[in-house]
Design a protein around this motif. Structure first.
Motif, PDB file in Angstrom:
ATOM      1  N   THR A 189     -19.701 -71.402 -26.725  1.00 22.79           N
ATOM      2  CA  THR A 189     -18.913 -70.759 -26.267  1.00 22.79           C
ATOM      3  C   THR A 189     -18.508 -69.001 -26.438  1.00 22.79           C
ATOM      4  O   THR A 189     -18.939 -68.028 -26.109  1.00 22.79           O
ATOM      5  CB  THR A 189     -18.033 -70.864 -26.098  1.00 22.79           C
ATOM      6  OG1 THR A 189     -18.248 -72.636 -25.740  1.00 22.79           O
ATOM      7  CG2 THR A 189     -16.911 -70.522 -25.018  1.00 22.79           C
ATOM      8  N   ILE A 190     -18.640 -69.385 -28.152  1.00 29.08           N
ATOM      9  CA  ILE A 190     -18.447 -67.909 -28.781  1.00 29.08           C
ATOM     10  C   ILE A 190     -19.302 -67.246 -29.181  1.00 29.08           C
ATOM     11  O   ILE A 190     -19.085 -65.662 -28.881  1.00 29.08           O
ATOM     12  CB  ILE A 190     -17.331 -68.507 -30.177  1.00 29.08           C
ATOM     13  CG1 ILE A 190     -16.460 -68.980 -30.603  1.00 29.08           C
ATOM     14  CG2 ILE A 190     -17.643 -67.462 -31.364  1.00 29.08           C
ATOM     15  CD1 ILE A 190     -15.437 -69.707 -31.101  1.00 29.08           C
ATOM     16  N   GLU A 191     -20.905 -67.250 -29.069  1.00 24.22           N
ATOM     17  CA  GLU A 191     -22.043 -66.526 -29.534  1.00 24.22           C
ATOM     18  C   GLU A 191     -21.637 -66.090 -28.109  1.00 24.22           C
ATOM     19  O   GLU A 191     -22.256 -64.929 -28.318  1.00 24.22           O
ATOM     20  CB  GLU A 191     -23.522 -67.531 -30.018  1.00 24.22           C
ATOM     21  CG  GLU A 191     -23.076 -67.819 -31.012  1.00 24.22           C
ATOM     22  CD  GLU A 191     -23.863 -68.725 -31.693  1.00 24.22           C
ATOM     23  OE1 GLU A 191     -25.064 -68.731 -30.614  1.00 24.22           O
ATOM     24  OE2 GLU A 191     -25.237 -68.438 -32.819  1.00 24.22           O
ATOM     25  N   ALA A 192     -21.787 -66.541 -26.902  1.00 26.50           N
ATOM     26  CA  ALA A 192     -22.137 -65.764 -25.725  1.00 26.50           C
ATOM     27  C   ALA A 192     -21.438 -65.059 -25.262  1.00 26.50           C
ATOM     28  O   ALA A 192     -21.303 -64.234 -24.552  1.00 26.50           O
ATOM     29  CB  ALA A 192     -21.861 -67.253 -24.417  1.00 26.50           C
ATOM     30  N   VAL A 193     -19.650 -65.158 -26.019  1.00 25.61           N
ATOM     31  CA  VAL A 193     -18.823 -64.096 -25.962  1.00 25.61           C
ATOM     32  C   VAL A 193     -18.771 -62.877 -26.401  1.00 25.61           C
ATOM     33  O   VAL A 193     -18.642 -61.892 -25.943  1.00 25.61           O
ATOM     34  CB  VAL A 193     -17.543 -64.751 -25.918  1.00 25.61           C
ATOM     35  CG1 VAL A 193     -16.469 -63.639 -26.056  1.00 25.61           C
ATOM     36  CG2 VAL A 193     -17.005 -66.085 -24.830  1.00 25.61           C
ATOM     37  N   GLU A 194     -19.374 -63.170 -28.182  1.00 26.15           N
ATOM     38  CA  GLU A 194     -19.481 -62.200 -28.725  1.00 26.15           C
ATOM     39  C   GLU A 194     -21.044 -61.280 -28.255  1.00 26.15           C
ATOM     40  O   GLU A 194     -20.853 -59.523 -28.242  1.00 26.15           O
ATOM     41  CB  GLU A 194     -19.815 -62.830 -30.171  1.00 26.15           C
ATOM     42  CG  GLU A 194     -19.235 -63.263 -31.173  1.00 26.15           C
ATOM     43  CD  GLU A 194     -19.367 -63.715 -31.873  1.00 26.15           C
ATOM     44  OE1 GLU A 194     -20.944 -63.803 -32.229  1.00 26.15           O
ATOM     45  OE2 GLU A 194     -19.091 -63.637 -33.410  1.00 26.15           O
ATOM     46  N   ALA A 195     -22.266 -62.161 -27.522  1.00 32.28           N
ATOM     47  CA  ALA A 195     -23.085 -61.339 -27.139  1.00 32.28           C
ATOM     48  C   ALA A 195     -22.673 -60.006 -25.850  1.00 32.28           C
ATOM     49  O   ALA A 195     -23.083 -58.883 -25.838  1.00 32.28           O
ATOM     50  CB  ALA A 195     -23.923 -61.891 -26.236  1.00 32.28           C
ATOM     51  N   ALA A 196     -21.319 -60.892 -24.932  1.00 35.16           N
ATOM     52  CA  ALA A 196     -21.399 -60.263 -24.173  1.00 35.16           C
ATOM     53  C   ALA A 196     -20.480 -58.582 -24.086  1.00 35.16           C
ATOM     54  O   ALA A 196     -20.296 -57.630 -23.342  1.00 35.16           O
ATOM     55  CB  ALA A 196     -19.643 -60.987 -22.818  1.00 35.16           C
ATOM     56  N   VAL A 197     -19.581 -59.337 -25.349  1.00 35.95           N
ATOM     57  CA  VAL A 197     -19.115 -58.523 -25.744  1.00 35.95           C
ATOM     58  C   VAL A 197     -19.664 -57.328 -26.104  1.00 35.95           C
ATOM     59  O   VAL A 197     -19.379 -55.616 -26.079  1.00 35.95           O
ATOM     60  CB  VAL A 197     -17.783 -58.426 -26.994  1.00 35.95           C
ATOM     61  CG1 VAL A 197     -17.047 -57.238 -27.489  1.00 35.95           C
ATOM     62  CG2 VAL A 197     -16.976 -59.532 -25.869  1.00 35.95           C
ATOM     63  N   ARG A 198     -20.634 -57.371 -26.893  1.00 37.11           N
ATOM     64  CA  ARG A 198     -21.152 -55.908 -27.371  1.00 37.11           C
ATOM     65  C   ARG A 198     -22.544 -55.832 -26.863  1.00 37.11           C
ATOM     66  O   ARG A 198     -22.487 -54.734 -26.804  1.00 37.11           O
ATOM     67  CB  ARG A 198     -22.430 -57.290 -28.515  1.00 37.11           C
ATOM     68  CG  ARG A 198     -23.418 -55.811 -29.623  1.00 37.11           C
ATOM     69  CD  ARG A 198     -24.645 -56.988 -30.836  1.00 37.11           C
ATOM     70  NE  ARG A 198     -24.932 -58.148 -30.295  1.00 37.11           N
ATOM     71  CZ  ARG A 198     -24.678 -59.268 -29.817  1.00 37.11           C
ATOM     72  NH1 ARG A 198     -23.782 -59.295 -30.881  1.00 37.11           N
ATOM     73  NH2 ARG A 198     -25.630 -59.978 -29.711  1.00 37.11           N
ATOM     74  N   ASP A 199     -23.395 -56.450 -25.727  1.00 38.44           N
ATOM     75  CA  ASP A 199     -23.937 -55.865 -24.747  1.00 38.44           C
ATOM     76  C   ASP A 199     -22.792 -55.175 -23.738  1.00 38.44           C
ATOM     77  O   ASP A 199     -23.666 -54.674 -22.958  1.00 38.44           O
ATOM     78  CB  ASP A 199     -24.617 -57.200 -24.375  1.00 38.44           C
ATOM     79  CG  ASP A 199     -25.826 -57.075 -25.472  1.00 38.44           C
ATOM     80  OD1 ASP A 199     -26.372 -56.670 -26.373  1.00 38.44           O
ATOM     81  OD2 ASP A 199     -26.108 -58.466 -25.143  1.00 38.44           O
ATOM     82  N   GLY A 200     -21.903 -54.756 -23.462  1.00 34.94           N
ATOM     83  CA  GLY A 200     -20.282 -54.178 -22.694  1.00 34.94           C
ATOM     84  C   GLY A 200     -20.744 -55.567 -21.588  1.00 34.94           C
ATOM     85  O   GLY A 200     -20.745 -55.208 -20.145  1.00 34.94           O
ATOM     86  N   GLY A 201     -21.846 -57.267 -21.015  1.00 26.48           N
ATOM     87  CA  GLY A 201     -21.672 -58.136 -19.861  1.00 26.48           C
ATOM     88  C   GLY A 201     -20.393 -58.700 -19.477  1.00 26.48           C
ATOM     89  O   GLY A 201     -19.428 -58.687 -20.355  1.00 26.48           O
ATOM     90  N   ASP A 202     -20.204 -59.136 -18.684  1.00 21.72           N
ATOM     91  CA  ASP A 202     -19.654 -60.140 -18.208  1.00 21.72           C
ATOM     92  C   ASP A 202     -19.497 -61.555 -18.774  1.00 21.72           C
ATOM     93  O   ASP A 202     -20.206 -62.126 -19.128  1.00 21.72           O
ATOM     94  CB  ASP A 202     -19.380 -60.970 -16.430  1.00 21.72           C
ATOM     95  CG  ASP A 202     -18.747 -61.433 -15.880  1.00 21.72           C
ATOM     96  OD1 ASP A 202     -16.972 -60.354 -16.272  1.00 21.72           O
ATOM     97  OD2 ASP A 202     -18.679 -62.276 -15.881  1.00 21.72           O
ATOM     98  N   ALA A 203     -18.337 -61.949 -19.445  1.00 27.33           N
ATOM     99  CA  ALA A 203     -18.125 -62.658 -20.451  1.00 27.33           C
ATOM    100  C   ALA A 203     -18.596 -64.360 -20.148  1.00 27.33           C
ATOM    101  O   ALA A 203     -18.851 -64.810 -20.243  1.00 27.33           O
ATOM    102  CB  ALA A 203     -16.632 -63.090 -20.915  1.00 27.33           C
ATOM    103  N   LEU A 204     -17.557 -64.775 -18.623  1.00 25.65           N
ATOM    104  CA  LEU A 204     -18.010 -65.529 -17.509  1.00 25.65           C
ATOM    105  C   LEU A 204     -19.378 -66.236 -17.013  1.00 25.65           C
ATOM    106  O   LEU A 204     -20.026 -67.109 -17.844  1.00 25.65           O
ATOM    107  CB  LEU A 204     -17.177 -65.657 -16.843  1.00 25.65           C
ATOM    108  CG  LEU A 204     -15.149 -65.676 -16.972  1.00 25.65           C
ATOM    109  CD1 LEU A 204     -14.444 -65.649 -15.184  1.00 25.65           C
ATOM    110  CD2 LEU A 204     -15.164 -66.665 -17.070  1.00 25.65           C
ATOM    111  N   SER A 205     -19.890 -64.686 -16.714  1.00 26.31           N
ATOM    112  CA  SER A 205     -21.612 -65.354 -16.466  1.00 26.31           C
ATOM    113  C   SER A 205     -21.806 -65.253 -18.217  1.00 26.31           C
ATOM    114  O   SER A 205     -23.225 -66.434 -17.793  1.00 26.31           O
ATOM    115  CB  SER A 205     -21.660 -63.556 -16.039  1.00 26.31           C
ATOM    116  OG  SER A 205     -21.315 -63.345 -14.965  1.00 26.31           O
ATOM    117  N   ALA A 206     -21.846 -64.493 -19.265  1.00 30.09           N
ATOM    118  CA  ALA A 206     -22.617 -65.390 -20.528  1.00 30.09           C
ATOM    119  C   ALA A 206     -22.826 -66.207 -20.672  1.00 30.09           C
ATOM    120  O   ALA A 206     -23.192 -67.091 -21.034  1.00 30.09           O
ATOM    121  CB  ALA A 206     -21.539 -64.384 -21.473  1.00 30.09           C
TER     122      ALA A 206
END
Length: 985
Positions: A333-350
């Motif tokens: 979960t933490i890795e997905a949130v970090e990737a979403a923040v880094r790429d500007g994507g949606d955290a929930l979707s990630a």
């Protein structure tokens, strides 16, 4: 029938004998000018010498000359020398009985004396009774008669007359003590006392035997049994103030007799004495039963928390796979949130794409359960055993009257609430019920709606109460171990002379001023030397002290010398060894009969009982393995002669005799010692087996905590629980060992060290030197700001709170005086000071003092490699003693099956006594071996001898058949095991 005697042979010699040593003759029998003038008034050498002899004897010991029994030769020679007369002249005087009688009358007139007559017997008996009020020992009683006769200027009668008067006076004192205890008892109370010795047909036992048979396993049913016994004792209705009517020592003697005598033996006494013993025994039984009830409740309450903790840990361990799964889920979960923040994507979707939202939501209950388990308070699990608590808690509240310093104390109020709930049968605890325990528990006990959980509340109250009675904040009046804290301390007026003898300052300011200057100077000096690299074997690395390990200082030649000495040691059976040591030291005379106070007449039986304790063989199997003693003899001897005080006195005699041997000095001067515990496994199973300490494996048991001097003398031993901290027992052995050793420096390992022990040792005059396993992690204390010692900043701790020491100085010195006077055991007070909750801050003040003392010690340790080596050597001597103990205590696989503390103490005392006897015997023959080696020009210098040890046993037959036949014993010294003898063998 042999005539009863009051005095031992040693006491008769001390009181009535004439010394033979020159120095003592000079002190006691030097004639002054007046004496010489009185003697010179008689004509003839024989008359002058005889007259001078009568004069000397009338003054000391106080008898006239008995021509029939003769005169002390050494005294005749000494007086003749002063008069310038040949000693042979006395023979003519001894033949003139009439002249001797005339001179006796003349001396009585000149000295204002008169002979004793029958009319003086009442005076002698009454003075004996006064002297016997506190004691049954013959020496003090005879001294009381002698002083009374001297005060009224009466010539002493014969020693036999004094002994007969002493026996009559002792009987009178015993009767008066019995009268005092029985005065005012009603007919109903007397009837109940007599009923204690009646046999119950249902059990075949007397009530007294039943009440004394205390269950020891911590079980709720056993609490009920103890309470039933307590109720039986209280039913007699004895007033505890009865004990104030007689001398405390006389009371202790009666209590001891009541404890150790069987009901059958007590029944043989006259009714008057029998009832007095029962009164003393029952009053003591009430105290012991109260302590036993609280002690067992203590263990049961503690066990509920321990078992609850263990159950929580097992549950937590069982969730380890779930914890791993949840941690991986969280990590994803933490890795997905970090990737979403880094790429500007949606955290929930990630998150949904990486781990799945449904999966994350489904894990919520598991995560909450594990989090709750990790944060769970021990009270919750302990309350799961509420059913066990309910089996004994209501009984405890009804049987024990708990007290506190304030009538409004919340703990007492909470107990009253529970007591009322139990009596009324109500289940719901009032919302305003007192909650004396900590805040965290209050939040648990009272839910969000304010309703009080009965299980949690009752568990919390009893856990809190347990801490309170341990510390003395809550107490029980008719108890021994759980009295009010202040009741253990001497009053300030009685403590003052003891404090003066200890040379303690009158105020805390004076102590702090002296120690503060020393501490500041030592810290500055050490900081400078450490910075310059001048501290041998010590350096600072990465902010942490590094101390070089102690290296063995044993020279290579020492081991070869030890082997040569061992080869020369005579071979001996342990039975013969004990007989020989008894003959040379007289330690058996310390074992006196409980009732008659006479020494033992069957030495073989007594030695067999001691060896049965030491080897863990037991009386029945010792009788089977022995020649010369029977089981009946051993049983009677144990009952009559074996007690804690007789074991201590006998051990002290061996220790003192060994200390006097010249060879003992090569191992030390008897001023340093070490103490350590030795674990022994229990022969029992289940709750009666003792405690389990993971350090010693999974088997339950207990430890013998022993003090050993630098001369290898084991001068004190006590039994402690396997889980108990050793530190509280360090001072027990240093203060109350009873031998003539004067210990100045003492060593322990880490388990024997606390700041409290550091402080008390310093105040009592002992240098305490523990070998600390975690020494580099310890912090130094200072009175001045730590910034004053910048080089030591990484190892400096908090500043000492000097205001606590100033405020509680009076209580501190009262405590020290009480320990020194022996009115309370140091271990009892230290355990109370270590309790969880306390009303006063004495323990904190003592701990602050201890930090100062410990810092000074740590600086000594760091700056003095010699101290580190001494401590290491001292503890090695303790280890050597443990190895010998393991070789002796081998029967039943070394497992101690005795359940009672008293029987376990006898095992420890017997083992210590036999070890001391072996050390003494070995030392005497090692001296012979050294003397032999030196006659053969083999080197045996003292510097090498200091590395040898008298605790070897390869030449001693410790097992097999035990032969107690005196005829087989040599009366002199055994020959050494010389090479020629070994070849012949």
């Amino acid at each position: 029938m042999a005539r009863r005697s009051l005095l031992t042979d040693a006491e008769r010699e001390r009181l009535f004998g004439v010394p033979t040593g020159r120095d003592e003759l000079v002190r006691r029998y030097t004639l002054d000018l007046t004496d010489l003038a009185l003697v010179s008034g008689h004509r003839g050498d024989a008359n002058r010498l005889g007259f001078a002899l009568q004069l000397a004897l009338l003054r000391d010991p106080g008898f006239g000359l008995s021509v029939a029994t003769g005169a002390p030769e050494a005294l005749v020679v000494f007086l003749a020398e002063q008069l310038g007369i040949e000693p042979s002249a006395f023979a003519a005087y001894a033949a003139r009985v009439a002249t001797a009688t005339e001179h006796a009358r003349e001396l009585e007139r000149a000295l204002g004396l008169r002979p004793a007559t029958r009319v003086d017997l009442p005076l002698m008996i009454e003075s004996a009774a006064a002297a016997a009020w506190p004691t049954d020992k013959g020496g003090p009683i005879a001294e009381g008669i002698i002083h009374a006769l001297r005060d009224v200027r009466i010539v002493l009668p014969t020693p036999d007359t004094i002994e007969r008067a002493g026996l009559a006076g002792r009987a009178r004192a015993r009767k008066r003590a019995a009268d005092a205890l029985l005065a005012g008892l009603s007919h109903e109370q007397i009837t109940r006392l007599d009923a204690m010795l009646a046999v119950d047909p249902a059990t075949g036992r007397t009530l007294l035997a039943w009440t004394r048979d205390l269950p020891v396993a911590p079980k709720p049913d056993h609490v009920r049994e103890l309470v039933d016994r307590l109720a039986m004792v209280r039913a007699v209705g004895l007033d505890p103030t009865l004990t104030n009517r007689i001398h405390p020592d006389r009371l202790r003697a009666l209590v001891r007799e009541g404890q150790l005598s069987s009901p059958h033996a007590i029944e043989r006494y006259t009714p008057h004495r029998r009832r007095a013993i029962l009164v003393a025994a029952l009053l003591d039984l009430e105290r012991r039963l109260t302590d036993a009830v609280l002690g067992m409740a203590d263990r049961l309450i503690g066990a509920s928390f321990t078992r609850g903790k263990n159950a929580r840990e097992r549950t937590y361990t069982a969730t380890s796979r779930d914890v791993g799964r949840l941690m991986r889920l969280l990590h994803g979960t933490i890795e997905a949130v970090e990737a979403a923040v880094r790429d500007g994507g949606d955290a929930l979707s990630a998150i949904d794409g990486a781990v799945g939202l449904d999966r994350l939501i489904h894990a919520k209950p598991d995560a909450a359960a594990i989090a709750d388990l990790a944060e769970e308070d021990p009270l919750v699990r302990a309350a799961d055993r509420h059913g066990t608590l309910r089996k004994f808690a209501p009984l405890l509240l009804e049987a024990i009257d708990f007290r506190a310093s304030r009538s409004t104390d919340p703990t007492i109020a909470a107990l009253a609430t529970l007591r009322q709930l139990n009596r009324s049968g109500k289940r719901d605890v009032p919302r305003d019920a007192p909650m004396p325990f900590k805040k965290d528990w209050r939040r648990l006990v009272a839910g969000a709606d304010g309703k009080v959980d009965r299980r949690l509340y009752e568990t919390a109250v009893f856990a809190h109460l347990r801490n309170k009675w341990r510390s003395g904040d809550v107490w029980v009046e008719r108890s021994g171990e759980y009295r009010r804290f202040d009741s253990y301390l001497l009053p300030a007026a009685e403590a003052a002379p003891i404090v003066t003898d200890l040379d303690l300052p009158a105020s805390g300011d004076a102590w702090l001023s002296e120690r503060g200057r020393e501490l500041d100077w030592r810290l500055q000096r050490f900081a400078g030397r450490l910075t310059r690299g001048q501290v041998e074997g010590v350096s600072m690395k990465n902010g942490r002290l590094s101390i070089a390990p102690v290296r063995s200082a044993t020279p290579p030649d020492a081991a070869a010398l030890a082997e040569r000495i061992d080869a020369l040691m005579p071979r001996v059976r342990v039975t013969d060894l004990l007989h020989e040591v008894a003959r040379e030291t007289g330690f058996l005379s310390a074992f006196t009969n409980l009732r008659t106070h006479r020494p033992v007449d069957n030495e073989a039986a007594l030695l067999a009982v001691i060896l049965a304790d030491a080897t863990n063989l037991g009386l029945s199997r010792m009788a089977e393995a022995s020649q010369g003693v029977t089981r009946d003899q051993l049983l009677w001897t144990r009952e009559a002669y074996i007690r804690d005080e007789t074991y201590r006195a006998a051990l002290a005699r061996i220790i003192d005799a060994h200390h006097a041997l010249p060879i003992a000095c090569v191992w030390g001067d008897g001023t340093t010692s070490a103490s350590d515990g030795q674990f022994f496994r229990s022969g029992k199973r289940g709750d009666a087996a003792g405690e389990v300490n993971a350090r010693y494996g999974v088997d339950p048991g207990f430890a013998f905590y022993t003090h050993t001097s630098d001369q290898h003398d084991p001068f004190h031993a006590t039994v402690i629980s396997a889980t108990e901290h050793e530190a509280p027992f360090v001072l027990d052995g240093l203060l109350h060992h009873g031998s003539g050793l004067s210990i100045a420096e003492h060593y322990t390992d880490t388990g024997g060290s606390t700041d409290h022990v550091h402080a008390l040792c310093a105040l009592l005059g002992f240098r305490f030197c523990p070998r600390l396993r975690d020494f580099p992690d310890r912090r130094l204390a200072s009175i001045e700001p730590a910034a004053r010692y910048p080089a030591l900043k990484p190892i400096m701790g908090k500043r000492v709170r000097v205001e606590l020491i100033r405020e509680h100085w009076g209580d501190i010195i009262r405590l020290v005086a009480s320990l020194k006077a022996g009115v309370v055991a140091p271990s009892a007070m230290l355990k109370k000071l270590a309790a969880y909750e306390r009303q006063n801050q004495l323990d904190l003040a003592l701990a602050e003092m201890g930090r100062i003392c410990r810092t000074l010690f740590m600086l000594d340790w760091l700056e003095a490699p010699a101290l580190r080596r001494r401590c290491h050597a001292g503890l090695n001597k303790s280890e050597q003693r443990h190895v010998l103990a393991g070789a002796i205590c081998t029967y039943k696989q070394g497992r101690i099956a005795d359940r009672s503390r008293e029987a376990q103490e006898y095992r420890a005392s017997g083992l210590n006594l036999v070890i001391a006897a072996i050390v003494y015997w070995n030392s005497t023959y090692m001296a012979d071996a050294v003397a032999h080696l030196r006659t053969t020009v083999e080197p045996a210098p003292d510097d090498l001898l200091s590395h040898t040890s008298p605790v070897g046993w390869e030449h001693i037959a410790l097992s097999g058949d035990f032969l107690w036949d005196h005829v087989a014993m040599p009366r002199g010294r055994r020959p050494l095991n010389l090479p020629r003898q070994r070849r012949v063998a």
